[in-house]
Structure formats: C-alpha cells, structure tokens
Design a protein around this motif. Structure first.
Motif, PDB file in Angstrom:
ATOM      1  N   GLN A 181       0.834  -1.192   0.000  1.00  0.00           N
ATOM      2  CA  GLN A 181       0.000   0.000   0.000  1.00  0.00           C
ATOM      3  C   GLN A 181       0.874   1.249   0.000  1.00  0.00           C
ATOM      4  O   GLN A 181       0.660   2.180  -0.757  1.00  0.00           O
ATOM      5  CB  GLN A 181      -0.875  -0.013   1.244  1.00  0.00           C
ATOM      6  CG  GLN A 181      -2.063   0.896   1.157  1.00  0.00           C
ATOM      7  CD  GLN A 181      -2.905   0.797   2.421  1.00  0.00           C
ATOM      8  OE1 GLN A 181      -2.677  -0.055   3.268  1.00  0.00           O
ATOM      9  NE2 GLN A 181      -3.849   1.675   2.555  1.00  0.00           N
ATOM     10  N   GLN A 185       1.553   4.188  -3.306  1.00  0.00           N
ATOM     11  CA  GLN A 185       1.357   5.641  -3.320  1.00  0.00           C
ATOM     12  C   GLN A 185       2.462   6.333  -4.107  1.00  0.00           C
ATOM     13  O   GLN A 185       2.214   7.235  -4.892  1.00  0.00           O
ATOM     14  CB  GLN A 185       1.334   6.210  -1.904  1.00  0.00           C
ATOM     15  CG  GLN A 185       0.368   5.535  -0.963  1.00  0.00           C
ATOM     16  CD  GLN A 185      -1.067   5.799  -1.329  1.00  0.00           C
ATOM     17  OE1 GLN A 185      -1.349   6.500  -2.298  1.00  0.00           O
ATOM     18  NE2 GLN A 185      -1.979   5.221  -0.587  1.00  0.00           N
ATOM     19  N   LEU A 188       2.053   5.845  -7.876  1.00  0.00           N
ATOM     20  CA  LEU A 188       0.944   6.631  -8.414  1.00  0.00           C
ATOM     21  C   LEU A 188       1.375   8.055  -8.737  1.00  0.00           C
ATOM     22  O   LEU A 188       1.136   8.568  -9.817  1.00  0.00           O
ATOM     23  CB  LEU A 188      -0.181   6.659  -7.380  1.00  0.00           C
ATOM     24  CG  LEU A 188      -1.534   7.138  -7.852  1.00  0.00           C
ATOM     25  CD1 LEU A 188      -2.158   6.072  -8.725  1.00  0.00           C
ATOM     26  CD2 LEU A 188      -2.423   7.423  -6.670  1.00  0.00           C
ATOM     27  N   LEU A 239      -0.440  16.675  -8.270  1.00  0.00           N
ATOM     28  CA  LEU A 239      -1.244  15.453  -8.179  1.00  0.00           C
ATOM     29  C   LEU A 239      -2.230  15.294  -9.335  1.00  0.00           C
ATOM     30  O   LEU A 239      -2.966  14.326  -9.380  1.00  0.00           O
ATOM     31  CB  LEU A 239      -2.010  15.437  -6.852  1.00  0.00           C
ATOM     32  CG  LEU A 239      -1.139  15.249  -5.624  1.00  0.00           C
ATOM     33  CD1 LEU A 239      -1.935  15.485  -4.364  1.00  0.00           C
ATOM     34  CD2 LEU A 239      -0.533  13.857  -5.588  1.00  0.00           C
TER      35      LEU A 239
ATOM     36  N   MET B   1      -5.508  10.033  -4.123  1.00  0.00           N
ATOM     37  CA  MET B   1      -5.521  11.170  -3.190  1.00  0.00           C
ATOM     38  C   MET B   1      -6.199  10.779  -1.876  1.00  0.00           C
ATOM     39  O   MET B   1      -5.641  10.948  -0.802  1.00  0.00           O
ATOM     40  CB  MET B   1      -6.284  12.314  -3.857  1.00  0.00           C
ATOM     41  CG  MET B   1      -6.166  13.636  -3.117  1.00  0.00           C
ATOM     42  SD  MET B   1      -4.473  14.251  -3.136  1.00  0.00           S
ATOM     43  CE  MET B   1      -4.493  15.332  -1.741  1.00  0.00           C
ATOM     44  N   ASP B   3      -6.768   7.781  -0.914  1.00  0.00           N
ATOM     45  CA  ASP B   3      -6.008   6.672  -0.339  1.00  0.00           C
ATOM     46  C   ASP B   3      -4.921   7.190   0.591  1.00  0.00           C
ATOM     47  O   ASP B   3      -4.703   6.662   1.678  1.00  0.00           O
ATOM     48  CB  ASP B   3      -5.362   5.854  -1.458  1.00  0.00           C
ATOM     49  CG  ASP B   3      -6.378   4.957  -2.141  1.00  0.00           C
ATOM     50  OD1 ASP B   3      -7.514   4.917  -1.640  1.00  0.00           O
ATOM     51  OD2 ASP B   3      -6.039   4.323  -3.143  1.00  0.00           O
ATOM     52  N   ILE B   4      -4.255   8.261   0.151  1.00  0.00           N
ATOM     53  CA  ILE B   4      -3.173   8.828   0.959  1.00  0.00           C
ATOM     54  C   ILE B   4      -3.738   9.378   2.257  1.00  0.00           C
ATOM     55  O   ILE B   4      -3.169   9.167   3.335  1.00  0.00           O
ATOM     56  CB  ILE B   4      -2.434   9.942   0.178  1.00  0.00           C
ATOM     57  CG1 ILE B   4      -1.779   9.344  -1.069  1.00  0.00           C
ATOM     58  CG2 ILE B   4      -1.379  10.605   1.049  1.00  0.00           C
ATOM     59  CD1 ILE B   4      -1.122  10.354  -1.968  1.00  0.00           C
ATOM     60  N   PHE B   7      -4.660   6.564   4.566  1.00  0.00           N
ATOM     61  CA  PHE B   7      -3.411   5.980   5.062  1.00  0.00           C
ATOM     62  C   PHE B   7      -2.827   6.835   6.195  1.00  0.00           C
ATOM     63  O   PHE B   7      -2.476   6.329   7.265  1.00  0.00           O
ATOM     64  CB  PHE B   7      -2.425   5.891   3.890  1.00  0.00           C
ATOM     65  CG  PHE B   7      -1.038   5.459   4.260  1.00  0.00           C
ATOM     66  CD1 PHE B   7      -0.771   4.129   4.549  1.00  0.00           C
ATOM     67  CD2 PHE B   7       0.001   6.374   4.304  1.00  0.00           C
ATOM     68  CE1 PHE B   7       0.508   3.724   4.880  1.00  0.00           C
ATOM     69  CE2 PHE B   7       1.278   5.979   4.644  1.00  0.00           C
ATOM     70  CZ  PHE B   7       1.529   4.643   4.923  1.00  0.00           C
ATOM     71  N   MET B  11      -2.387   5.956  10.166  1.00  0.00           N
ATOM     72  CA  MET B  11      -1.052   6.051  10.777  1.00  0.00           C
ATOM     73  C   MET B  11      -1.110   6.909  12.037  1.00  0.00           C
ATOM     74  O   MET B  11      -0.545   6.547  13.076  1.00  0.00           O
ATOM     75  CB  MET B  11      -0.065   6.689   9.790  1.00  0.00           C
ATOM     76  CG  MET B  11       0.363   5.789   8.681  1.00  0.00           C
ATOM     77  SD  MET B  11       1.502   4.531   9.218  1.00  0.00           S
ATOM     78  CE  MET B  11       3.006   5.469   9.277  1.00  0.00           C
TER      79      MET B  11
END
Lengths: 272, 149
Positions: A181, A185, A188, A239, B1, B3-4, B7, B11
């Motif tokens: 995972q 990132q 991507l 992004l 985006m 997902d980050i 995550f 954390m």
C-alpha cells in the motif's frame, strides 16, 4: 524460602530509546528514495523501449485489446465524415511518420471527454463537442490527441504502467500488504507526473498545428476553459494528470502573442 | 488522493493511541510487578527436596495484545532492509510481563508464595493473514506452591 528473591527487572532492554517516528521517517525516506530511483530508471528504459515498438504492432495490439468497447455508439453520419476530414487535415499538418494512421471515432454520449489510445484511435464524445463554440476549439482537441499519437504516448504509458506494476509486485512480494500500500502511493504520484509532461508536449504541438492550419491559434484557449469548468480546479498541480487549466490557458495566450495569432473563428457545422 | 489521506489518518491513529496505550500499560505493569514481588517464580521443575509439605495448584495467565497500524507499517518497512523490529520488541515484552503478572495474581489469590515450573507459550493469532493487523498471544503457566497452615 528466604534465600531467594525476585530481582527487579531492569527496564529498557527491549524498549528502544529511539523515537519511533524518527525510525519511521528514516525508513520511509530511504526506501521511498530507493524505490523512486529504481522506478524512474526502469520506466525510462521501458518508455524508450516502447517507442521502438513498430506502429503496425501497436495497431494489432489495439485491435485485440482495446478497440471493441465503443463501437455501438459510433455514428456514421455527415458529421462523423466532417470530423474524420478535419482529423486527416490536421494529421497532415503535423507530418505523421510513414505508416502512422489516425482513426477518429465519434461517440454520441453525453461525456465531456476525448482521448487517444493505442493504434492511432481517437475518441471524441458528443458531450465535449456540445460545449465547444467553434471549430477552432474542436481542432485544438483533435490536434492535441493526434500529437499524443505522434509522440507514441499511449504505448509509452502502457509500457510504463506495466513496468511499474511489475516492479511494485517484485518489491512487495505480494504478501506484505501494508508495504504494498505504501509503495503504491509513490508509484501513483510518479506516473501522474510523467503524464503531465506528455500533456504539455502535446499542447505545444497542437498549437503549432493550429497555427499552420488556420494561420492563427485564436479560440484554442476555449477548450481549456471548458475543461476547467467541467472538472473544477484541481487543488495540487503535482497530483493532477492534466496540467493546471490556468497554466495551459496562459500558454495558449503567450503562444498567440508570440505568433501574432489573431484571426477569424470558423463555426462548427450542424450536427445532432 | 483519498487513499493517501486514509493511510495518513490510520497512521496517526495508530501512532497516538498505540503510544498512549503502551505508556499506560508499562506504568501499570511496573506498579503491579512491585506489588507481587514477594511471589517468587522459578523455571525449576520441582521445589527443593527439603521443602515442608505443601499443596500445589496449576496457575496460569493469558494475554492478547494487538499491534497498531503504525507499528505494523514501521515493521513492514523494516522487513525490507532487515534489523531489529523495535516496534514489535516492546509489544512482546508487554505481553510476556503481563501474562506472568496475571499468573502471579492467580497464585496470590490462592495463597501461594512460590511458583515452580513456569513456562511461557506464544502464538500469533492472525498468522498468515497479511491483510489484517496482527495480534500476539502470550500464555504463562506454572505450579503454585501453597504452604499448609
């Protein structure tokens, strides 16, 4: 049993003094940098290798894999003939290499989009054309997609994507889901960054094509205004796949000013 | 985006709550270890031969502790380069000491002063399931020696 006693356990044998965040940041930066370097080197290699794939082979690939999805929505009409003629004229202006052909598909769906894919196929949706006020903006779309094909961008993107997935699978070995995972990132963000460079290069070629075809690039910026309204602003340029709309509009305007490119706008024909 | 963002949230949750729980747990372990220090634990199988007649009883303590997301990520990254998995070391230390403490609490309730033949077993509950946050079980057991009044 007075001769025995339980000694006090000394603390800190197993508890590291180091702050756990420090360890994490060191690890993340180190491994992230290593993966980025390997990814960058190998995708660069893959991209250059992908360029060497003959266009004929790419066409066969496309015939097998991609080009079967959208045929039912294709229209055979006056308007589609007009689009094909326009695409061919623009392609001629760009001077495509020997054997490279453009196939334009018009899809009667209400989607604000157009894209180029493997084998020289370009898809334009009615939803996008509905929003364009004149032929010049439409020509900008088509010239931009033709430029992608001339640059071999679809096959490069495919080579890059396949390489990236392969490397990430190698690194993570499939069973460490968390590391996968995390590494995903990084991959991507790198992929998106690459696409932006290709978009910018395609913009430049498209503007040059319009300048040669119409004698001016007036109206080209309308395309990006339409796309910008459609997407809403993307918060971070880093992004987003496509470069920030405003910077693309600025680029069109500076190109226009450099080439003294103001002229008559060509209207779109009737269509449904 | 997104997902980050997810995550990073996981954390942060793992880091703050995991650290808080660990600190609290160590504090409680130290306090209770001081309290039960008079109960002696030996790995020796039998009490010394000159011991007065006693009663004996099986005592055990069992604990399961979960890894937090932060620890797991750090350990996951560490496995790529090798070295001490410090984030798991403290976790297992907590589990071992807690299991022994629970065993001693049981022994104290039975009126014992010593425990012989103390053994520790450990098991990973989520073994082989990479998608899940792992947890570890530690089981301590021994023979409590209860003097006859």
């Amino acid at each position: 049993m007075p001769e025995y006693e339980n000694p006090e356990v000394p603390e800190g044998i197993n508890v590291s003094e180091e702050h756990p965040l420090k360890e994490f940041i060191l690890l993340a930066c180190g491994i992230g940098a290593a993966v980025a370097v390997v990814l960058f080197a190998l995708t660069l290699l893959a991209q250059n290798a992908a360029k060497a794939i003959p266009f004929e082979m790419e066409k066969k690939l496309a015939a097998n894999a991609i080009f079967s999805a959208d045929t039912e929505n294709l229209k055979s009409s006056e308007f589609e003939k007009y689009l094909s003629t326009l695409a061919n004229k623009l392609a001629k202006q760009q001077g495509l290499p020997e054997g490279m052909t453009i196939t334009l598909h018009y899809s009667n769906q209400n989607i604000v989009n157009a894209f180029a894919t493997l084998g020289g196929h370009i898809f334009v949706y009615r939803g996008l054309i509905d929003k364009l006020p004149h032929e010049n903006a439409l020509a900008m779309v088509i010239a931009h997609e033709i430029a992608h094909i001339r640059h071999r961008d679809p096959i490069i993107a495919m080579g890059r994507g396949a390489t990236m997935m392969l490397i990430l699978a190698l690194f993570t070995g499939g069973d460490s889901a968390v590391a996968q995972q995390f590494l995903g990132q990084i991959g991507l963000v790198t992929a998106l960054n690459f696409n932006r460079e290709q978009e910018l290069a395609a913009d430049v070629v498209a503007l040059e094509t319009l300048q040669a075809y119409y004698g001016h690039v007036n109206g080209a910026e309308v395309l990006f205004e339409v796309l910008g309204e459609e997407e809403g602003e993307v918060p971070l340029a880093f992004l987003s796949t496509h470069p920030m709309t405003q910077s693309r509009i600025d680029h069109v305007i500076s190109f226009r000013d450099e080439h003294d490119g103001r002229g008559e706008l060509t209207p779109l024909p009737e269509y449904q | 985006m997104y997902d980050i963002l997810i995550f990073l949230t996981l954390m942060a949750l793992g880091f703050f709550f995991g650290r808080r729980a660990e600190k609290k747990h160590f504090k409680s372990i130290r306090r209770r270890e001081a309290k039960y220090r008079q109960i002696l634990a030996f790995s020796e199988r039998l009490p010394p031969p000159n011991t007065r007649p006693v009663e004996s009883q099986l005592v055990s303590g069992n604990v399961v502790i979960s890894v937090d997301y932060f620890k797991q990520i750090v350990a996951g990254l560490k496995t790529l380069v090798g070295g001490r998995l410090t984030s798991y070391e403290s976790l297992l230390e907590r589990a071992r000491r807690e299991a022994i403490l629970r065993m001693k609490e049981q022994a104290a309730a039975a009126g014992a002063e010593t425990i012989f033949n103390v053994k520790l077993e450990t098991a990973s509950i989520t073994k082989g399931n990479g998608q899940q946050v792992g947890c570890v079980e530690v089981f301590a057991y021994g023979t409590a020696i209860i003097p006859i009044a």
